[in-house]
Design a protein around this motif. Structure first.
Motif, mmCIF file in Angstrom:
data_model
loop_
_atom_site.group_PDB
_atom_site.id
_atom_site.type_symbol
_atom_site.label_atom_id
_atom_site.label_comp_id
_atom_site.label_asym_id
_atom_site.label_seq_id
_atom_site.Cartn_x
_atom_site.Cartn_y
_atom_site.Cartn_z
ATOM 1 N N ILE A 223 0.856 -1.183 0.000
ATOM 2 C CA ILE A 223 0.000 0.000 0.000
ATOM 3 C C ILE A 223 0.891 1.232 0.000
ATOM 4 N N PRO A 224 0.806 2.087 -1.012
ATOM 5 C CA PRO A 224 1.688 3.257 -1.096
ATOM 6 C C PRO A 224 1.636 4.157 0.142
ATOM 7 N N ALA A 225 0.444 4.302 0.753
ATOM 8 C CA ALA A 225 0.312 5.186 1.920
ATOM 9 C C ALA A 225 1.185 4.717 3.077
ATOM 10 N N ILE A 226 1.318 3.386 3.242
ATOM 11 C CA ILE A 226 2.173 2.842 4.307
ATOM 12 C C ILE A 226 3.638 2.916 3.885
ATOM 13 N N LYS A 227 3.881 2.579 2.652
ATOM 14 C CA LYS A 227 5.256 2.598 2.122
ATOM 15 C C LYS A 227 5.855 4.002 2.198
ATOM 16 N N ASN A 228 5.021 5.019 1.954
ATOM 17 C CA ASN A 228 5.505 6.403 1.906
ATOM 18 C C ASN A 228 5.336 7.162 3.215
ATOM 19 N N LEU A 229 4.900 6.494 4.265
ATOM 20 C CA LEU A 229 4.723 7.173 5.555
ATOM 21 C C LEU A 229 6.084 7.472 6.171
ATOM 22 N N ARG A 230 6.433 8.743 6.231
ATOM 23 C CA ARG A 230 7.746 9.156 6.736
ATOM 24 C C ARG A 230 7.665 9.836 8.102
ATOM 25 N N LYS A 231 6.512 10.474 8.384
ATOM 26 C CA LYS A 231 6.410 11.235 9.625
ATOM 27 C C LYS A 231 5.131 10.864 10.365
ATOM 28 N N LEU A 232 5.291 10.452 11.622
ATOM 29 C CA LEU A 232 4.142 10.146 12.471
ATOM 30 C C LEU A 232 4.287 10.959 13.753
ATOM 31 N N GLU A 233 3.388 11.900 13.962
ATOM 32 C CA GLU A 233 3.456 12.756 15.151
ATOM 33 C C GLU A 233 2.587 12.151 16.252
ATOM 34 N N PHE A 234 3.222 11.865 17.386
ATOM 35 C CA PHE A 234 2.526 11.228 18.506
ATOM 36 C C PHE A 234 2.125 12.309 19.508
ATOM 37 N N ALA A 235 0.801 12.543 19.656
ATOM 38 C CA ALA A 235 0.340 13.654 20.507
ATOM 39 C C ALA A 235 -0.840 13.229 21.374
ATOM 40 N N LEU A 236 -0.701 12.080 22.018
ATOM 41 C CA LEU A 236 -1.806 11.585 22.838
ATOM 42 C C LEU A 236 -1.843 12.216 24.231
ATOM 43 N N GLY A 237 -0.725 12.765 24.699
ATOM 44 C CA GLY A 237 -0.719 13.394 26.017
ATOM 45 C C GLY A 237 -0.579 12.374 27.132
ATOM 46 N N PRO A 238 -0.517 12.874 28.375
ATOM 47 C CA PRO A 238 -0.202 11.993 29.520
ATOM 48 C C PRO A 238 -1.315 11.008 29.888
ATOM 49 N N ALA A 239 -2.583 11.345 29.584
ATOM 50 C CA ALA A 239 -3.689 10.495 30.057
ATOM 51 C C ALA A 239 -3.631 9.081 29.473
ATOM 52 N N CYS A 240 -3.464 8.958 28.172
ATOM 53 C CA CYS A 240 -3.429 7.622 27.560
ATOM 54 C C CYS A 240 -2.196 7.460 26.668
ATOM 55 N N GLY A 241 -1.195 8.325 26.881
ATOM 56 C CA GLY A 241 0.005 8.290 26.047
ATOM 57 C C GLY A 241 0.778 6.995 26.156
ATOM 58 N N LEU A 242 0.973 6.504 27.395
ATOM 59 C CA LEU A 242 1.760 5.276 27.597
ATOM 60 C C LEU A 242 1.076 4.079 26.948
ATOM 61 N N GLN A 243 -0.237 3.950 27.222
ATOM 62 C CA GLN A 243 -1.000 2.845 26.635
ATOM 63 C C GLN A 243 -0.956 2.908 25.101
ATOM 64 N N GLY A 244 -1.122 4.126 24.563
ATOM 65 C CA GLY A 244 -1.107 4.296 23.111
ATOM 66 C C GLY A 244 0.254 4.006 22.517
ATOM 67 N N PHE A 245 1.310 4.433 23.222
ATOM 68 C CA PHE A 245 2.664 4.232 22.706
ATOM 69 C C PHE A 245 3.039 2.750 22.670
ATOM 70 N N LEU A 246 2.648 2.025 23.725
ATOM 71 C CA LEU A 246 2.918 0.586 23.758
ATOM 72 C C LEU A 246 2.212 -0.127 22.603
ATOM 73 N N LYS A 247 0.959 0.285 22.322
ATOM 74 C CA LYS A 247 0.214 -0.321 21.214
ATOM 75 C C LYS A 247 0.866 0.026 19.878
ATOM 76 N N LEU A 248 1.360 1.276 19.777
ATOM 77 C CA LEU A 248 2.021 1.716 18.554
ATOM 78 C C LEU A 248 3.302 0.902 18.319
ATOM 79 N N VAL A 249 4.083 0.726 19.372
ATOM 80 C CA VAL A 249 5.323 -0.052 19.259
ATOM 81 C C VAL A 249 5.010 -1.493 18.874
#
Length: 562
Positions: free
Chosen positions: A536-562
């Protein structure tokens, strides 16, 4: 909600009160809280004082529904509650509502406010506990409604197919009011033996109104027709007069004649209602309101066309499309569409039957509109105004205007954060089809439905698009289920994701779904095309992902992202 509550749901409430804002907002009407609760909505046969006292003492068990907040007279300014004893003093509905919101009245009760566009609620209250936006019927629900409407009728088999063949009218059926109206007119047309529906809203309503003013077989006389035409002209004047004041209801005794009132009620233009009794005289007053906002809009536009005193230049004022998002001149927001449509129907036999004075051919008015559109800087229009222009031009069905607008659209069209309804999508799609340009569309946070996204993405001259990730995945899942693998492949190649900003947990979940979806899509595309290294070109060309979930659910979101 009222019916569900009466059947035992929402047990946390002992009292539920529902108010139609159009009925209670007449500027000359003043109420106390007791009048509003126990006279306007429901009238206990006895014990009113005791019931009202109990309500005041148990306010947490009360639900108040104010339906159609945009119908409140002069809603632009939110007044402060000035009553010294708000539970007893007489005041306007706006002041009562302000008192409820400010918790000066019935502190602890639950308020449910409905409005056409959520911005109208914000004019009264800056903070709410929850906002729910209802986008209307899905295509499947539209079909179900139409099938139920015609169930058991001779025209049952033909009706659904007839409406679906007219895609523009079918798109308007996402609104329950419009769906019922289209069904009603379709039923009338089929009963007359016709097999065709009008192609635009203007011609649809024109046919409806013409049916109403034509005398029945029992009273076919020129006198009756002339009287009906006169009554219609009076109703159109009332529609415009009330609309300019942001009203759709009035006291019945203010209607110019008994004949006008009977004509309006008999033909479904008006609905009657009762005001609370006067506490001193005990007399009852009655009011009338337009049966729905679209009828009032059409009659308002008809007034502008039929009235001889309105100059050509004045008409353009009601059709203006400012380049920036400004407050529209006219509260009746469908009027410009109907007005544009009526200007190009001067020779229509239905239109000519609406007036006993003989409608003058207004080629001058048409030329003025053509001149105005030619001068319009279409590239500078904000998305809302562009959509309104497309609707107006579509209603004219004028080939020159349709082509003119299509050729002047800019290649990068953004509808970011603009709610795109099914009719919006239809007029946008039909305009893009007329252009030879290639387009990139930004449809993020537009609440576009799956079928609408499919129609736009499937256009050959739409070469790329951005849309909310959840909307895009929903589209791909739908295409995979319906085995439309070619459009699935094309839409994945057009989709743009980079850069991506994750602001809520839903964004991370959508990314996870995208990764899972990629496996399905790769298998389908490989099977269909024989290509063994598809990505899928959109995944292949994804160069920048800005993570802005904040402290409330940031850790949970980051672990899922990783």
């Amino acid at each position: 909600i009222c019916q569900d509550w009466s059947n035992g749901e929402f047990p946390q409430f002992e009292f539920v009160f529902w108010f139609d804002c159009k009925q209670i907002s007449l500027p000359e009407k003043w109420y106390s809280l007791k009048d509003l609760l126990l006279d306007f909505f429901v009238r206990p046969q006895e014990g009113s004082k005791e019931i009202f006292k109990y309500i005041l003492q148990n306010s947490t068990k009360v639900l108040l529904v104010f339906d159609g907040l945009e119908g409140l007279h002069g809603h632009e300014n939110s007044p402060q509650c000035s009553a010294s004893q708000p539970n007893k003093d007489l005041c306007r509905v706006k002041e009562l509502l302000s008192g409820l919101i400010q918790k000066k009245i019935l502190n602890g009760c639950t308020l449910l406010l409905t409005a056409r566009t959520k911005e109208k609620v914000c004019q009264y209250v800056s903070k709410v506990d929850k906002t729910i936006e209802i986008v209307g019927f899905s295509p499947w629900q539209r079909e179900l409604y139409i099938s139920k409407y015609f169930e058991g009728l001779p025209s049952c088999d033909n009706a659904l197919n007839l409406i679906k063949e007219h895609e523009y009218l079918f798109s308007h059926c996402y609104s329950p009011v419009m769906c019922r109206f289209v069904c009603f007119l379709c039923e009338t047309i089929l009963e007359m033996g016709d097999q065709g529906l009008p192609s635009t809203l203007t011609t649809l309503f024109l046919k409806f109104v013409q049916q109403k003013i034509m005398p029945t077989q029992t009273d076919v006389t020129d006198v009756t027709l002339a009287q009906n035409q006169e009554n219609l002209a009076t109703l159109a004047c009332i529609a415009w007069y009330l609309g300019e004041k942001h009203l759709s209801a009035m006291k019945s005794d203010l209607l110019p004649s008994k004949e006008v009132k009977e004509f309006a009620l008999k033909n479904g233009f008006f609905l009657p209602f009762a005001f609370p009794k006067h506490s001193d005289t005990g007399e009852e007053e009655y009011g009338t309101m337009f049966s729905d906002f679209v009828i009032q809009n059409f009659l308002g536009a008809l007034h502008l066309i039929l009235t001889e005193g309105i100059k050509n230049k004045s008409l353009i004022k009601y059709l203006s499309f400012p380049s920036k998002k400004k407050k529209p001149y006219n509260w009746l927001h469908f009027v410009p569409r109907f007005l544009a449509g009526l200007l190009f129907l001067q020779d229509d036999t239905y239109f000519c039957s609406l007036s006993n004075k003989g409608v003058k051919k207004s080629t001058k008015k048409q030329k003025m509109l053509l001149k105005y559109i030619k001068r319009l800087q279409i590239n500078n229009l904000c998305p809302e105004r562009l959509l309104e222009l497309l609707h107006c031009i579509y209603e004219t069905q004028n080939s020159y205007l349709l082509q003119h607008v299509a050729l002047r659209l800019k290649p990068d069209l953004s509808f970011l954060g603009i709610v795109l309804t099914p009719p919006d999508v239809h007029v946008l799609s039909s305009t893009l089809k007329r252009s030879r340009k290639e387009f990139s569309l930004d449809l993020q946070n537009s609440s576009i439905d799956t079928h609408g996204l499919k129609d736009l993405v499937g256009l050959k001259n739409v070469v790329s698009f951005r849309a909310s990730l959840s909307d895009t995945i929903r589209l791909w899942k739908y295409l995979e289920q319906t085995k439309d693998y070619e459009l699935l492949r094309v839409s994945t190649e057009k989709f743009v994701l980079d850069p991506f900003k994750a602001k809520i947990m839903r964004d991370i979940i959508d990314l996870s779904d995208l990764v899972e979806m990629q496996e399905i899509i790769i298998n389908r595309v490989q099977d269909d095309s024989g290509c063994s290294s598809y990505q899928i070109p959109a995944i292949k060309n994804l160069r920048k992902l800005e993570f802005a979930l904040g402290p409330a659910c940031g850790l949970q979101g980051f672990l899922k992202l990783v």
